[in-house]
Design an enzyme around this catalytic site. Structure first.
Site, PDB file in Angstrom:
ATOM      1  N   HIS A  25     -16.175   1.816   6.288  1.00  0.00           N
ATOM      2  CA  HIS A  25     -14.713   1.965   6.355  1.00  0.00           C
ATOM      3  C   HIS A  25     -14.330   3.435   6.136  1.00  0.00           C
ATOM      4  CE1 HIS A  25     -10.519   0.812   5.918  1.00  0.00           C
ATOM      5  NE2 HIS A  25     -10.454   1.193   4.667  1.00  0.00           N
ATOM      6  N   CYS A  28      -2.120  -2.079   7.694  1.00  0.00           N
ATOM      7  CA  CYS A  28      -2.107  -3.038   6.580  1.00  0.00           C
ATOM      8  C   CYS A  28      -0.843  -3.902   6.545  1.00  0.00           C
ATOM      9  CB  CYS A  28      -2.330  -2.307   5.257  1.00  0.00           C
ATOM     10  SG  CYS A  28      -4.016  -1.633   5.163  1.00  0.00           S
ATOM     11  N   HIS A  38     -10.270   7.568   1.400  1.00  0.00           N
ATOM     12  CA  HIS A  38      -8.897   7.350   0.925  1.00  0.00           C
ATOM     13  C   HIS A  38      -8.907   6.277  -0.158  1.00  0.00           C
ATOM     14  CE1 HIS A  38      -9.599   4.300   4.016  1.00  0.00           C
ATOM     15  NE2 HIS A  38      -8.805   3.526   3.303  1.00  0.00           N
ATOM     16  N   HIS A  92     -10.541   1.220  -3.184  1.00  0.00           N
ATOM     17  CA  HIS A  92     -11.933   1.342  -2.751  1.00  0.00           C
ATOM     18  C   HIS A  92     -12.845   1.945  -3.817  1.00  0.00           C
ATOM     19  CE1 HIS A  92     -10.772   0.094   1.182  1.00  0.00           C
ATOM     20  NE2 HIS A  92     -10.128   1.191   1.505  1.00  0.00           N
ATOM     21  N   LYS A 119      -7.383  -4.660  -3.099  1.00  0.00           N
ATOM     22  CA  LYS A 119      -8.273  -5.127  -2.034  1.00  0.00           C
ATOM     23  C   LYS A 119      -9.228  -4.029  -1.633  1.00  0.00           C
ATOM     24  CE  LYS A 119      -4.560  -3.944   1.208  1.00  0.00           C
ATOM     25  NZ  LYS A 119      -5.079  -2.763   1.872  1.00  0.00           N
ATOM     26  N   ASP A 168       0.785  -1.258   0.000  1.00  0.00           N
ATOM     27  CA  ASP A 168       0.000   0.000   0.000  1.00  0.00           C
ATOM     28  C   ASP A 168       0.812   1.300   0.000  1.00  0.00           C
ATOM     29  OD1 ASP A 168      -1.926  -1.948   0.304  1.00  0.00           O
ATOM     30  OD2 ASP A 168      -2.969  -0.979   1.955  1.00  0.00           O
TER      31      ASP A 168
HETATM   32 ZN    ZN Z   1      -8.904   1.434   3.232  1.00  0.00          ZN
END
Ligand code: ZN
Length: 193
Positions: free
Chosen positions: A59, A145, A73, A53, A100, A9
């Site tokens: 979330h 993460c 984000h 996303h 993801k 990430d």
């Molecule tokens: Zn996230």
């Protein structure tokens, strides 16, 4: 024995200037590129993960608690979802990116998938197909993460090493707690190099 590097990430929104920045994120991107340029020969595979996303439900929040809910984000189609330019040196060696969290929270890279010849393949299956038995993990953020990815790597039975100098955390306390939890799960924690 076959080893892979998982770069977690390292996206705009998780670095300085992004919507959910981790202090030191840009520097981590630079260091990861240096590490991969110098050491890619020791890896059978180098892969990336990306928070990706579309509509991840709660979330995202306009009043985030920074535990289970976060500012908007890594929204697909925005600059924030892209890898930092400083990661370019590493990306030259990245063979697959596991995305993801399309419609839910997803902290671990093992929740991600990549498209291989028209089918979606998860990270564990992808590594297994390449007989990978050991992974090095680095990226953002240590306490979220990276932590979730390293713990899942252990659950998958992979010998797992965290390259500490190639990670940055959101907050000191949660980062310390994450390092303890990873150690207890059998993750080896070393400086990079
Ligand atoms: Zn996230």
């Amino acid at each position: 024995m076959s080893r892979a590097l998982i770069v977690v990430d390292v996206q705009h929104d998780f670095c300085e200037g992004g919507s959910l920045p981790v202090t030191g994120g840009v520097e981590v991107a630079r260091r990861i590129s240096g590490h991969v340029e110098q050491h890619h020969d020791r890896y059978a595979a180098v892969v990336g993960t990306a928070d990706w996303h579309v509509d991840p439900g709660d979330h995202w929040s306009s009043e985030p608690d920074f535990v289970d809910s976060w500012p908007v984000h890594c929204e697909v189609g925005t600059e924030g979802v892209r890898f930092r330019p400083e990661l370019a040196g590493a990306l030259e060696h990245v063979q697959a990116v596991f995305r993801k969290g399309g419609h839910e929270a997803a902290y671990s890279g093992f929740e991600g998938s990549t498209e291989v010849e028209g089918r979606e393949v998860g990270l564990a299956a992808w590594l297994s197909e390449r007989q990978v038995t050991e992974v090095d993990v680095c990226g953002l953020a240590t306490d979220h993460c990276v932590r979730a990815t390293a713990l899942d790597a252990r659950r998958e039975g992979l010998a797992t090493t965290l390259l500490l100098d190639l990670c940055a955390g959101v907050a000191p306390e949660s980062t310390e707690a994450a390092l303890t939890q990873m150690r207890e799960a059998g993750v080896e924690i070393v400086p990079a190099g």
